[in-house]
Write a protein that holds these residues in place. Structure first.
Motif, PDB file in Angstrom:
ATOM      1  N   PHE A  37      63.850 -41.277  51.129  1.00  0.00           N
ATOM      2  CA  PHE A  37      63.891 -39.965  50.500  1.00  0.00           C
ATOM      3  C   PHE A  37      63.630 -38.921  51.573  1.00  0.00           C
ATOM      4  O   PHE A  37      63.159 -39.249  52.664  1.00  0.00           O
ATOM      5  N   ARG A  45      61.695 -33.312  46.536  1.00  0.00           N
ATOM      6  CA  ARG A  45      62.033 -34.558  47.229  1.00  0.00           C
ATOM      7  C   ARG A  45      63.408 -35.031  46.750  1.00  0.00           C
ATOM      8  O   ARG A  45      63.696 -35.039  45.552  1.00  0.00           O
ATOM      9  N   PHE A  47      66.600 -37.946  46.930  1.00  0.00           N
ATOM     10  CA  PHE A  47      66.991 -39.314  47.210  1.00  0.00           C
ATOM     11  C   PHE A  47      68.018 -39.351  48.338  1.00  0.00           C
ATOM     12  O   PHE A  47      68.982 -38.575  48.349  1.00  0.00           O
ATOM     13  N   PRO A 109      62.208 -41.415  42.004  1.00  0.00           N
ATOM     14  CA  PRO A 109      60.946 -41.599  42.742  1.00  0.00           C
ATOM     15  C   PRO A 109      59.910 -42.414  41.978  1.00  0.00           C
ATOM     16  O   PRO A 109      59.124 -43.139  42.587  1.00  0.00           O
TER      17      PRO A 109
END
Length: 125
Positions: A37, A45, A47, A109
């Motif tokens: 990430f 955040r 991917f 996440p």
């Protein structure tokens, strides 16, 4: 308790390549999917990539598809992210993470239980 340590970040120019490594200690990675990430300043955040426990299946985020390659060496307990044709918008802190699952089908996440401390990648134009 697994510890993940990323390395390989740095300052590069647009168009350059860079390889990140993520080495685990305390537990074998071999039965878990592993993900990458990234998080840029002021952004959520994002991917980047995930690889299944066998290494046979990979999934990439749209912004990096075709430029980044994720791989793993279960004997070395290490996961890699080869980044090519880097762009300024790739600038971010890059994190590796261990999934709860063996397959690469879960990229949220919340599916990842352990995270590294991150390594900074800066791409200048």
């Amino acid at each position: 308790q697994v510890q993940l340590v990323e390395s390989g970040g740095g300052l590069v120019q647009a168009g350059d390549s860079l390889r990140l490594s993520c080495t685990a200690s305390g537990r074998s990675l071999s039965r878990y999917a592993m993900g990458w990430f990234r998080q840029a300043p002021g952004k959520e955040r994002e991917f980047v990539a995930v690889i299944s426990w066998t290494g046979l299946t990979t999934v990439y985020g749209d912004p990096v598809e075709g430029r980044f390659t994720v791989s793993r060496d279960n004997i070395k307990n290490t996961v890699y992210l080869q980044m090519s044709s880097l762009k300024p918008e790739d600038t971010a802190v890059y994190y590796c993470a261990m999934s709860k699952f063996a397959s690469s089908g879960n990229i949220e996440p919340a599916a990842f239980t352990s995270w590294g401390q991150g390594t900074q990648v800066t791409v200048s134009s």
